[in-house]
Design a protein around this motif. Sequence first.
Motif, mmCIF file in Angstrom:
data_model
loop_
_atom_site.group_PDB
_atom_site.id
_atom_site.type_symbol
_atom_site.label_atom_id
_atom_site.label_comp_id
_atom_site.label_asym_id
_atom_site.label_seq_id
_atom_site.Cartn_x
_atom_site.Cartn_y
_atom_site.Cartn_z
ATOM 1 N N LEU A 331 0.849 -1.200 0.000
ATOM 2 C CA LEU A 331 0.000 0.000 0.000
ATOM 3 C C LEU A 331 0.878 1.240 0.000
ATOM 4 O O LEU A 331 1.607 1.495 0.964
ATOM 5 C CB LEU A 331 -0.899 0.018 1.255
ATOM 6 N N ARG A 333 0.290 4.960 0.113
ATOM 7 C CA ARG A 333 -0.774 5.959 0.344
ATOM 8 C C ARG A 333 -0.362 7.260 -0.337
ATOM 9 O O ARG A 333 0.361 8.074 0.253
ATOM 10 C CB ARG A 333 -0.961 6.197 1.839
ATOM 11 N N GLU A 335 -1.883 9.925 -0.948
ATOM 12 C CA GLU A 335 -2.433 11.205 -0.490
ATOM 13 C C GLU A 335 -1.420 12.021 0.302
ATOM 14 O O GLU A 335 -1.518 13.240 0.371
ATOM 15 C CB GLU A 335 -3.720 11.027 0.317
ATOM 16 N N ARG A 369 -1.912 3.191 -4.405
ATOM 17 C CA ARG A 369 -3.339 3.495 -4.226
ATOM 18 C C ARG A 369 -3.614 4.909 -4.741
ATOM 19 O O ARG A 369 -2.897 5.843 -4.390
ATOM 20 C CB ARG A 369 -3.713 3.407 -2.746
ATOM 21 N N ASP A 372 -6.696 9.079 -1.969
ATOM 22 C CA ASP A 372 -7.782 8.768 -1.029
ATOM 23 C C ASP A 372 -7.919 9.919 -0.034
ATOM 24 O O ASP A 372 -7.659 9.759 1.152
ATOM 25 C CB ASP A 372 -7.464 7.454 -0.297
ATOM 26 N N LYS A 377 -8.328 13.089 5.968
ATOM 27 C CA LYS A 377 -7.215 13.445 5.094
ATOM 28 C C LYS A 377 -7.670 14.566 4.153
ATOM 29 O O LYS A 377 -8.269 14.303 3.120
ATOM 30 C CB LYS A 377 -6.731 12.222 4.316
ATOM 31 N N MET A 465 -9.380 -1.610 -3.014
ATOM 32 C CA MET A 465 -9.431 -1.730 -1.563
ATOM 33 C C MET A 465 -10.815 -2.266 -1.249
ATOM 34 O O MET A 465 -11.813 -1.719 -1.738
ATOM 35 C CB MET A 465 -9.343 -0.355 -0.890
ATOM 36 N N GLU A 467 -13.021 -2.082 1.600
ATOM 37 C CA GLU A 467 -13.083 -1.410 2.901
ATOM 38 C C GLU A 467 -14.475 -0.871 3.204
ATOM 39 O O GLU A 467 -14.667 -0.108 4.150
ATOM 40 C CB GLU A 467 -12.040 -0.286 2.980
ATOM 41 N N GLY A 488 -9.004 -3.249 3.518
ATOM 42 C CA GLY A 488 -8.659 -2.110 4.384
ATOM 43 C C GLY A 488 -9.445 -2.223 5.673
ATOM 44 O O GLY A 488 -10.544 -1.692 5.805
ATOM 45 N N THR A 489 -8.845 -2.907 6.644
ATOM 46 C CA THR A 489 -9.606 -3.190 7.867
ATOM 47 C C THR A 489 -9.845 -1.949 8.737
ATOM 48 O O THR A 489 -10.734 -1.962 9.580
ATOM 49 C CB THR A 489 -8.879 -4.253 8.709
ATOM 50 N N ASN A 490 -9.072 -0.887 8.501
ATOM 51 C CA ASN A 490 -9.299 0.327 9.315
ATOM 52 C C ASN A 490 -10.681 0.892 8.988
ATOM 53 O O ASN A 490 -11.503 1.136 9.867
ATOM 54 C CB ASN A 490 -8.243 1.398 9.037
ATOM 55 N N ASP A 491 -10.916 1.093 7.700
ATOM 56 C CA ASP A 491 -12.225 1.625 7.321
ATOM 57 C C ASP A 491 -13.304 0.552 7.391
ATOM 58 O O ASP A 491 -14.434 0.828 7.762
ATOM 59 C CB ASP A 491 -12.166 2.232 5.906
ATOM 60 N N ARG A 501 -13.963 6.196 13.219
ATOM 61 C CA ARG A 501 -12.608 5.869 13.673
ATOM 62 C C ARG A 501 -11.867 7.081 14.242
ATOM 63 O O ARG A 501 -10.826 6.946 14.867
ATOM 64 C CB ARG A 501 -11.816 5.155 12.558
ATOM 65 N N CYS A 538 -4.359 -4.825 4.164
ATOM 66 C CA CYS A 538 -3.404 -3.723 4.350
ATOM 67 C C CYS A 538 -3.799 -2.790 5.487
ATOM 68 O O CYS A 538 -3.107 -1.819 5.756
ATOM 69 C CB CYS A 538 -3.208 -2.941 3.057
ATOM 70 N N GLY A 539 -4.919 -3.067 6.168
ATOM 71 C CA GLY A 539 -5.275 -2.255 7.342
ATOM 72 C C GLY A 539 -4.406 -2.664 8.523
ATOM 73 O O GLY A 539 -3.634 -3.636 8.447
HETATM 74 C C1 PEP Z 1 -7.834 1.012 5.628
HETATM 75 O O1 PEP Z 1 -8.872 1.675 5.588
HETATM 76 O O2 PEP Z 1 -7.729 -0.054 6.248
HETATM 77 C C2 PEP Z 1 -6.617 1.484 4.931
HETATM 78 C C3 PEP Z 1 -5.552 0.738 4.826
HETATM 79 O O3 PEP Z 1 -6.649 2.716 4.409
HETATM 80 P P1 PEP Z 1 -6.506 4.084 5.251
HETATM 81 O O4 PEP Z 1 -6.109 3.714 6.654
HETATM 82 O O5 PEP Z 1 -5.480 4.892 4.546
HETATM 83 O O6 PEP Z 1 -7.867 4.646 5.151
#
Ligand code: PEP
Length: 577
Positions: A331, A333, A335, A369, A372, A377, A465, A467, A488-491, A501, A538-539
């Motif tokens: 990944l 990023r 941005e 990517r 984003d 962001k 992604m 997500e 993308g486990t964060n989102d 989050r 990739c989260g």
């Molecule tokens: C996610 O959402 O898991 C991710 C990897 O992207 P970001 O944290 O940049 O939103």
Amino acid sequence: MTTYKGKTASGGIAVGRVVLCEKSAPRAARRAIDDTDAEIARFEQAKENAKCEIAKIHEKAQEELGEAGAAIFEVHRMLLDDLNFVDAVTEFIEREKANAEYAVEATCGKFSAMFEAMDNEYMRARAADVKDIANRVIAKLLEIGQSISEEKDATDETAGAAGDRTAHDDGRISETAAEGKPAILVAGDLAPSELMQFGKSGLLAVVTCGGSANSHTAILAGTMGIPALTGVEFGDQSAGNMRNDQLKQFGGQTAIVDGYKGLFLVDPDETTLKEYRQRQEEEAEKLRRLSELRNKETVTKDGRRIRLGANIGCEEDAETALKEGAEEIGLFRTEFLFLGSNDFPGEEEQFNAYRAVTEKMAGKRVVIRTLDVGADKNATYFGLDHEANPALGYRGIRLCLDCTDLFKTQLRAILRAARYGNVAVMYPMIISVDELRRAKRILEEVKTELDEKKIPRGKVAQGIMVETPAAVWLSEELAKEADFFSIGTNDLTQYMLAIDRQNPRLDAFCDPHHPAVLAAIRMVVENAHKSGIWAGICGELAADTTLTEEFLCMGVDELSVSPSRILAVRAAVRSRS
Ligand code: PEP
Ligand code: MG
């Protein structure tokens, strides 16, 4: 023993004596100037002298930290040449008929206030960089002295006295308790150059009451590999406003910095000291063992292989990722290229950044990517409207499909960079097959345009992604049209569990191990494999070694983690049978 709490900027444990960073910014009294040309020449001279000084610090940083760690000083040098800044100072001298010190201080105030007012935390942290270079130029102006023709008295008493410096009172550092040994540096706030003046060899840890965990000082501390805490709450003093006399109580004391729990323990008792010394030994041993895995394969005892990639935001991170043994960039990023600029980075700037990472990875895959931005962001020049629910707002692929010029510029830069290695494109925040098709169509148009103009380009795989819950539910369909999935486990956690989050009040509810999240990952991997494509994560969850076994059982093909987690994840995979 007194315990203070702060934010972790860099992990690790340090035990040692406290040294204080006491400083007072050079004061810039206002003087009336007749010969503005001579004053501008004085400013130019001071600027050049400051650049020479920064070049020396840069050199020291390169020796101690390598190119990546030293990069901030290159940024400082560039800031000194930044035409907006230089023009603003010279215009101030001409317009106000004021001396250069005062003009630099006033301009610095304006620029740093502008950064401090930005929504984005990364950009807010840049205010400290502007103050750092301005202080350096003012110090150089004071060294040069007043122009011979101008010896008028100060006209603005409130601005302070130009001559009130002493040998240790010039905005630089004075030590009170270093005794020549590496020490824990405690400061109200700290500029990157001040940190560098101590150097890696002089420091055990850094503790500040001001500063953000995203500041370059924090990043430098991380690169130096020393624990760092910011925003430490020292009783009723407000963060960042600690005065030297308030800091003095810590000078020379024995202390512990626990960069994992965000704790600063002053004057610890024997039992605590013993406990932390023991933990330090365990850490050192763990790191030594992990470093042996740098060039080893990421494979379980019974031969199951998983690709281990790195999440990066810039070229320097790629260098770190390689040093840590990354097999690919899972990944990139992009941005951060945009958030670090005052305006949209152009095609050439983007091309150079993507090419540099691609070349550095020398044939190893680089998943770039596409932009984003949106939600947390954001940059002011995007001109995005205020949104009540930005996480559910105008972001990621939605914005790119709308602003096709912006999107096409980025895709052109990526396709051109793809000639230099193994590049894949990844689209963020996809919620429908139609969005993926539209993104792919635009990529085809860009390819045709480049070919018509005979501009060389490479080939790219195109993935998404996963997500959003929509992408999970449509993963069977999406897998027929995408070349790969990266989860993308964060989102995904935020959208699956309906938990913002960014909201610290919800931390206790945010459970990335939630069965719904794990079931979603399983479903996505299964659907990817049905169509013969790979699926990675990739989260942040990818680096959670308590789940490594489960990911292996699910058949996850790739894990992409921050460079500092690569070896820990590799160790976790290799320990599984
Ligand atoms: C996610 O959402 O898991 C991710 C990897 O992207 P970001 O944290 O940049 O939103
Ligand atoms: Mg995301």
